[in-house]
Each structure stands twice: as structure tokens, then as C-alpha cells.
Design a protein around this motif. Sequence first.
Motif, PDB file in Angstrom:
ATOM      1  N   GLY A   1       0.823  -1.206   0.000  1.00 59.03           N
ATOM      2  CA  GLY A   1       0.000   0.000   0.000  1.00 59.03           C
ATOM      3  C   GLY A   1       0.852   1.248   0.000  1.00 59.03           C
ATOM      4  N   MET A   2       1.956   1.223   0.754  1.00 61.48           N
ATOM      5  CA  MET A   2       2.859   2.377   0.778  1.00 61.48           C
ATOM      6  C   MET A   2       3.514   2.597  -0.579  1.00 61.48           C
ATOM      7  SD  MET A   2       4.883   2.642   4.352  1.00 61.48           S
ATOM      8  CE  MET A   2       4.319   1.253   5.305  1.00 61.48           C
ATOM      9  N   LEU A   3       3.905   1.507  -1.253  1.00 62.39           N
ATOM     10  CA  LEU A   3       4.494   1.653  -2.588  1.00 62.39           C
ATOM     11  C   LEU A   3       3.520   2.379  -3.519  1.00 62.39           C
ATOM     12  CD1 LEU A   3       6.190  -1.821  -3.057  1.00 62.39           C
ATOM     13  CD2 LEU A   3       7.332   0.389  -3.369  1.00 62.39           C
ATOM     14  N   LYS A   4       2.269   1.939  -3.507  1.00 59.83           N
ATOM     15  CA  LYS A   4       1.280   2.538  -4.402  1.00 59.83           C
ATOM     16  C   LYS A   4       0.945   3.964  -3.954  1.00 59.83           C
ATOM     17  CE  LYS A   4      -2.431   0.901  -7.283  1.00 59.83           C
ATOM     18  NZ  LYS A   4      -3.264  -0.276  -7.585  1.00 59.83           N
ATOM     19  N   HIS A   5       0.813   4.167  -2.655  1.00 57.55           N
ATOM     20  CA  HIS A   5       0.524   5.499  -2.134  1.00 57.55           C
ATOM     21  C   HIS A   5       1.641   6.482  -2.482  1.00 57.55           C
ATOM     22  CE1 HIS A   5      -0.660   8.737   0.536  1.00 57.55           C
ATOM     23  NE2 HIS A   5       0.522   8.657   1.133  1.00 57.55           N
ATOM     24  N   LEU A   6       2.888   6.065  -2.305  1.00 54.04           N
ATOM     25  CA  LEU A   6       3.996   6.973  -2.598  1.00 54.04           C
ATOM     26  C   LEU A   6       4.133   7.226  -4.098  1.00 54.04           C
ATOM     27  CD1 LEU A   6       6.504   5.857   0.155  1.00 54.04           C
ATOM     28  CD2 LEU A   6       5.404   8.101  -0.066  1.00 54.04           C
ATOM     29  N   ALA A   7       3.742   6.261  -4.931  1.00 57.59           N
ATOM     30  CA  ALA A   7       3.695   6.504  -6.378  1.00 57.59           C
ATOM     31  C   ALA A   7       2.653   7.589  -6.670  1.00 57.59           C
ATOM     32  CB  ALA A   7       3.365   5.221  -7.132  1.00 57.59           C
ATOM     33  N   TYR A   8       1.515   7.508  -5.977  1.00 57.43           N
ATOM     34  CA  TYR A   8       0.469   8.531  -6.120  1.00 57.43           C
ATOM     35  C   TYR A   8       0.981   9.893  -5.645  1.00 57.43           C
ATOM     36  CZ  TYR A   8      -3.518  11.355  -4.728  1.00 57.43           C
ATOM     37  OH  TYR A   8      -4.386  12.399  -4.532  1.00 57.43           O
ATOM     38  N   VAL A   9       1.618   9.928  -4.489  1.00 63.95           N
ATOM     39  CA  VAL A   9       2.115  11.190  -3.921  1.00 63.95           C
ATOM     40  C   VAL A   9       3.159  11.817  -4.843  1.00 63.95           C
ATOM     41  CG1 VAL A   9       3.397  12.177  -1.967  1.00 63.95           C
ATOM     42  CG2 VAL A   9       1.528  10.569  -1.548  1.00 63.95           C
ATOM     43  N   GLU A  10       4.065  11.004  -5.377  1.00 66.70           N
ATOM     44  CA  GLU A  10       5.056  11.514  -6.343  1.00 66.70           C
ATOM     45  C   GLU A  10       4.330  12.160  -7.525  1.00 66.70           C
ATOM     46  OE1 GLU A  10       8.496  11.446  -6.536  1.00 66.70           O
ATOM     47  OE2 GLU A  10       9.049  10.079  -4.911  1.00 66.70           O
ATOM     48  N   SER A  11       3.333  11.462  -8.056  1.00 67.24           N
ATOM     49  CA  SER A  11       2.594  11.973  -9.216  1.00 67.24           C
ATOM     50  C   SER A  11       1.824  13.236  -8.867  1.00 67.24           C
ATOM     51  CB  SER A  11       1.634  10.897  -9.739  1.00 67.24           C
ATOM     52  OG  SER A  11       2.357   9.781 -10.208  1.00 67.24           O
ATOM     53  N   TYR A  12       1.209  13.245  -7.689  1.00 66.82           N
ATOM     54  CA  TYR A  12       0.447  14.427  -7.294  1.00 66.82           C
ATOM     55  C   TYR A  12       1.353  15.652  -7.194  1.00 66.82           C
ATOM     56  CZ  TYR A  12      -2.156  17.935  -4.905  1.00 66.82           C
ATOM     57  OH  TYR A  12      -2.738  19.135  -4.592  1.00 66.82           O
ATOM     58  N   TRP A  13       2.417  15.573  -6.418  1.00 71.20           N
ATOM     59  CA  TRP A  13       3.206  16.768  -6.150  1.00 71.20           C
ATOM     60  C   TRP A  13       4.046  17.231  -7.335  1.00 71.20           C
ATOM     61  CZ3 TRP A  13       1.842  20.109  -2.884  1.00 71.20           C
ATOM     62  CH2 TRP A  13       1.134  19.723  -1.751  1.00 71.20           C
ATOM     63  N   PHE A  14       4.596  16.294  -8.103  1.00 73.52           N
ATOM     64  CA  PHE A  14       5.480  16.715  -9.183  1.00 73.52           C
ATOM     65  C   PHE A  14       4.774  16.846 -10.534  1.00 73.52           C
ATOM     66  CE2 PHE A  14       8.488  14.899  -6.040  1.00 73.52           C
ATOM     67  CZ  PHE A  14       9.156  16.079  -5.764  1.00 73.52           C
ATOM     68  N   ILE A  15       3.895  15.911 -10.875  1.00 73.34           N
ATOM     69  CA  ILE A  15       3.219  15.990 -12.166  1.00 73.34           C
ATOM     70  C   ILE A  15       2.038  16.961 -12.102  1.00 73.34           C
ATOM     71  CG2 ILE A  15       1.971  14.688 -13.960  1.00 73.34           C
ATOM     72  CD1 ILE A  15       4.994  13.968 -13.625  1.00 73.34           C
ATOM     73  N   ARG A  16       1.134  16.746 -11.161  1.00 70.54           N
ATOM     74  CA  ARG A  16      -0.082  17.568 -11.070  1.00 70.54           C
ATOM     75  C   ARG A  16       0.218  18.960 -10.515  1.00 70.54           C
ATOM     76  NH1 ARG A  16      -4.181  17.740 -13.330  1.00 70.54           N
ATOM     77  NH2 ARG A  16      -5.584  18.066 -11.598  1.00 70.54           N
TER      78      ARG A  16
END
Length: 179
Positions: free
Chosen positions: A58-73
Amino acid sequence: MTQVDEQGRPEPPLAADETATLLGFLDYQRATFAWKCSGLDAAGLKATVGVSSMTLGGMLKHLAYVESYWFIRSLRGGEWPPPWDAVDWKSDRDWDWRSAADDSPEQLFALWQEAVSRSRSVVTEALAGGDLGQPAKLSWADGQTPGLRWILCHMIEEYARHNGHADLIRESVDGLTGE
């Protein structure tokens, strides 16, 4: 030359400018997280501690989301990359955490590694066109806009917090301990 510790983590520079120091600490925290998740099978990535439902997968997927949120979005103002572009967050706010149980270790690691790679590229691109004070493209609901410096510090905090969780879970799986 970057020094690497016994777990393969790049040591943050001891004497560098602010940008290199922040990026060094973020990469160190990312590498610590990778170390805590490394070598585990699906059962290891689904393990929990106590009453918490938190897993390393869950942390792997969550941190992938967080990376995408802060840097891409946020920073770049880009569109959500897959799989985030198809998620109905209103019906399942914890989709990243919950859906990880359906993914293989290979899928989870690939998703996270791709997100980190994209984030690094976005930060490199942003720094080529400005400094740490540059504002993100997306503002918050209250109109405030974080800068790149704030985003990097927040990401260091995000990883450091989850690395503490990862320490506990990993120790419960196979006894692996260490900073």
C-alpha cells in the motif's frame, strides 16, 4: 562522486548548495524506502502490524500517487498519468492503499519506480528554468501556491514518515532492522 552506504543508499552531500542538499536527502529517503520493501514477496508486501491496515505494498502505491500528485499535477500542472487518471477518488479515497492488495510485487515496484523517475525528470526540467522558489502551477483551494522548495521538503517528510512505518512492518515480516 556520490557515496553509497552498505544498503545501496546514496549519502546526501555533506557540503553542497541548497538544491543538491534537498535532492540528496529526498533520494536518500527514497532509497531507504526501496531497501525496506526490497526482496519481499506478495505476502510480505501485504503484511500488517497490530490493528493497522497499512502495508508495504500500500505504501508503494501510495507513494507513487504522492510523487505523481506533487510533481506531475501540482508542480508541472500536468494531467494524471495512469493509473491515477481512471480512479474515482470520490467513491474510494483510499484506492491507492486498498487496491495495492490486487497488484503483484512487480507491478507495485514498477509503478513506484516509474513515478520516481518521472518526478526526477520534472524537477530537473523545473530547475533548468528556475530556482527553488518557483511556484507550482496548481494552487490550493484557499488560493495559496507552494513553491518547489516547499514541495521537496514535504516529500522528504512524506518519505521519512512512511519509512518509520516501513521499519515496523518490515521487522514484523522477517526481522530486518536498521535505520
